[in-house]
Design a protein around this motif. Sequence first.
Motif, PDB file in Angstrom:
ATOM      1  N   SER A   1      17.223  16.882  25.631  1.00  0.00           N
ATOM      2  CA  SER A   1      18.403  17.431  26.307  1.00  0.00           C
ATOM      3  C   SER A   1      19.526  17.759  25.328  1.00  0.00           C
ATOM      4  O   SER A   1      20.402  18.564  25.640  1.00  0.00           O
ATOM      5  CB  SER A   1      18.907  16.460  27.379  1.00  0.00           C
ATOM      6  N   LEU A   2      19.497  17.162  24.140  1.00  0.00           N
ATOM      7  CA  LEU A   2      20.513  17.445  23.120  1.00  0.00           C
ATOM      8  C   LEU A   2      20.019  18.424  22.051  1.00  0.00           C
ATOM      9  O   LEU A   2      20.702  18.671  21.068  1.00  0.00           O
ATOM     10  CB  LEU A   2      20.984  16.145  22.463  1.00  0.00           C
ATOM     11  N   GLY A   3      18.828  18.967  22.246  1.00  0.00           N
ATOM     12  CA  GLY A   3      18.287  19.921  21.277  1.00  0.00           C
ATOM     13  C   GLY A   3      17.840  19.263  19.984  1.00  0.00           C
ATOM     14  O   GLY A   3      17.763  19.918  18.943  1.00  0.00           O
ATOM     15  N   LEU A   4      17.528  17.974  20.043  1.00  0.00           N
ATOM     16  CA  LEU A   4      17.118  17.234  18.843  1.00  0.00           C
ATOM     17  C   LEU A   4      15.650  16.808  18.909  1.00  0.00           C
ATOM     18  O   LEU A   4      15.243  15.840  18.268  1.00  0.00           O
ATOM     19  CB  LEU A   4      18.015  15.993  18.672  1.00  0.00           C
ATOM     20  N   GLU A   5      14.847  17.582  19.639  1.00  0.00           N
ATOM     21  CA  GLU A   5      13.442  17.216  19.796  1.00  0.00           C
ATOM     22  C   GLU A   5      12.670  17.219  18.479  1.00  0.00           C
ATOM     23  O   GLU A   5      11.633  16.581  18.369  1.00  0.00           O
ATOM     24  CB  GLU A   5      12.745  18.104  20.832  1.00  0.00           C
ATOM     25  N   LYS A   6      13.177  17.905  17.458  1.00  0.00           N
ATOM     26  CA  LYS A   6      12.499  17.880  16.154  1.00  0.00           C
ATOM     27  C   LYS A   6      12.550  16.494  15.523  1.00  0.00           C
ATOM     28  O   LYS A   6      11.780  16.196  14.612  1.00  0.00           O
ATOM     29  CB  LYS A   6      13.113  18.905  15.205  1.00  0.00           C
ATOM     30  N   SER A   7      13.450  15.652  16.016  1.00  0.00           N
ATOM     31  CA  SER A   7      13.528  14.279  15.515  1.00  0.00           C
ATOM     32  C   SER A   7      12.464  13.379  16.125  1.00  0.00           C
ATOM     33  O   SER A   7      12.253  12.266  15.662  1.00  0.00           O
ATOM     34  CB  SER A   7      14.919  13.685  15.781  1.00  0.00           C
ATOM     35  N   LEU A   8      11.800  13.842  17.193  1.00  0.00           N
ATOM     36  CA  LEU A   8      10.686  13.101  17.782  1.00  0.00           C
ATOM     37  C   LEU A   8       9.448  13.351  16.940  1.00  0.00           C
ATOM     38  O   LEU A   8       9.010  14.491  16.804  1.00  0.00           O
ATOM     39  CB  LEU A   8      10.414  13.571  19.215  1.00  0.00           C
ATOM     40  N   VAL A   9       8.919  12.306  16.355  1.00  0.00           N
ATOM     41  CA  VAL A   9       7.772  12.467  15.466  1.00  0.00           C
ATOM     42  C   VAL A   9       6.652  11.520  15.879  1.00  0.00           C
ATOM     43  O   VAL A   9       6.867  10.558  16.626  1.00  0.00           O
ATOM     44  CB  VAL A   9       8.164  12.232  13.984  1.00  0.00           C
ATOM     45  N   GLU A  10       5.485  11.788  15.376  1.00  0.00           N
ATOM     46  CA  GLU A  10       4.316  10.954  15.630  1.00  0.00           C
ATOM     47  C   GLU A  10       4.108   9.989  14.474  1.00  0.00           C
ATOM     48  O   GLU A  10       4.566  10.232  13.356  1.00  0.00           O
ATOM     49  CB  GLU A  10       3.065  11.839  15.786  1.00  0.00           C
ATOM     50  N   VAL A  11       3.393   8.925  14.747  1.00  0.00           N
ATOM     51  CA  VAL A  11       3.028   7.969  13.702  1.00  0.00           C
ATOM     52  C   VAL A  11       2.307   8.735  12.596  1.00  0.00           C
ATOM     53  O   VAL A  11       1.473   9.591  12.865  1.00  0.00           O
ATOM     54  CB  VAL A  11       2.127   6.849  14.279  1.00  0.00           C
ATOM     55  N   GLY A  12       2.646   8.441  11.369  1.00  0.00           N
ATOM     56  CA  GLY A  12       2.056   9.127  10.225  1.00  0.00           C
ATOM     57  C   GLY A  12       2.951  10.217   9.670  1.00  0.00           C
ATOM     58  O   GLY A  12       2.672  10.764   8.607  1.00  0.00           O
ATOM     59  N   TYR A  13       4.023  10.547  10.374  1.00  0.00           N
ATOM     60  CA  TYR A  13       4.928  11.615   9.952  1.00  0.00           C
ATOM     61  C   TYR A  13       5.416  11.400   8.527  1.00  0.00           C
ATOM     62  O   TYR A  13       5.390  12.320   7.709  1.00  0.00           O
ATOM     63  CB  TYR A  13       6.110  11.706  10.914  1.00  0.00           C
ATOM     64  N   LEU A  14       5.845  10.203   8.204  1.00  0.00           N
ATOM     65  CA  LEU A  14       6.384   9.931   6.867  1.00  0.00           C
ATOM     66  C   LEU A  14       5.294   9.818   5.812  1.00  0.00           C
ATOM     67  O   LEU A  14       5.570   9.933   4.626  1.00  0.00           O
ATOM     68  CB  LEU A  14       7.243   8.672   6.882  1.00  0.00           C
ATOM     69  N   SER A  15       4.063   9.611   6.236  1.00  0.00           N
ATOM     70  CA  SER A  15       2.951   9.509   5.290  1.00  0.00           C
ATOM     71  C   SER A  15       2.644  10.851   4.639  1.00  0.00           C
ATOM     72  O   SER A  15       1.993  10.906   3.605  1.00  0.00           O
ATOM     73  CB  SER A  15       1.693   9.009   5.997  1.00  0.00           C
ATOM     74  N   ASN A  16       3.087  11.928   5.257  1.00  0.00           N
ATOM     75  CA  ASN A  16       2.789  13.274   4.771  1.00  0.00           C
ATOM     76  C   ASN A  16       3.908  13.835   3.904  1.00  0.00           C
ATOM     77  O   ASN A  16       4.107  15.043   3.854  1.00  0.00           O
ATOM     78  CB  ASN A  16       2.526  14.206   5.956  1.00  0.00           C
ATOM     79  N   ASP A  17       4.657  12.977   3.234  1.00  0.00           N
ATOM     80  CA  ASP A  17       5.767  13.387   2.360  1.00  0.00           C
ATOM     81  C   ASP A  17       6.845  14.173   3.095  1.00  0.00           C
ATOM     82  O   ASP A  17       7.584  14.936   2.488  1.00  0.00           O
ATOM     83  CB  ASP A  17       5.266  14.193   1.153  1.00  0.00           C
ATOM     84  N   ASN A  18       6.933  14.002   4.411  1.00  0.00           N
ATOM     85  CA  ASN A  18       8.017  14.633   5.161  1.00  0.00           C
ATOM     86  C   ASN A  18       9.321  13.903   4.867  1.00  0.00           C
ATOM     87  O   ASN A  18       9.325  12.761   4.442  1.00  0.00           O
ATOM     88  CB  ASN A  18       7.731  14.592   6.661  1.00  0.00           C
TER      89      ASN A  18
END
Length: 126
Positions: free
Chosen positions: A77-94
């Motif tokens: 609702s705040l347009g921040l859906e890109k902050s919703l991530v799946e497990v493993g997101y940080l493992s991919n050098d994101n």
Amino acid sequence: VKAYARRNKLLIISAGFYHSWADKNIACNPFEFLSIVRNANSVITDTFHGSIFAIKYRKNFISYGGNKPKVKYLLESLGLEKSLVEVGYLSNDNTIETTYSNLEAILNPKINESRNYLEQCNTMIL
């Protein structure tokens, strides 16, 4: 999370929850929690309140709370859906980067609507 923290020379501080993999676990009251979030480099959460306060303090953050309706609704609702991530997101050098460019335009009408509602409720009570 641990690999991301090491890559970026950051401490992992868990506020309010014990995690054996955190560098520091802090049992904190609500005011201490706010201070921890306000002073954080970035926030990784899966909670509604963690997300709310990351947004309040305009922190770079990600949320693993996509399976929690309140968290998902809040961020979408705040347009921040890109902050919703799946497990493993940080493992991919994101990285953890949050864009707040449209937030005020979305948030201000919601704040006004809330104030109007509270004023109506107060008028009914008196």
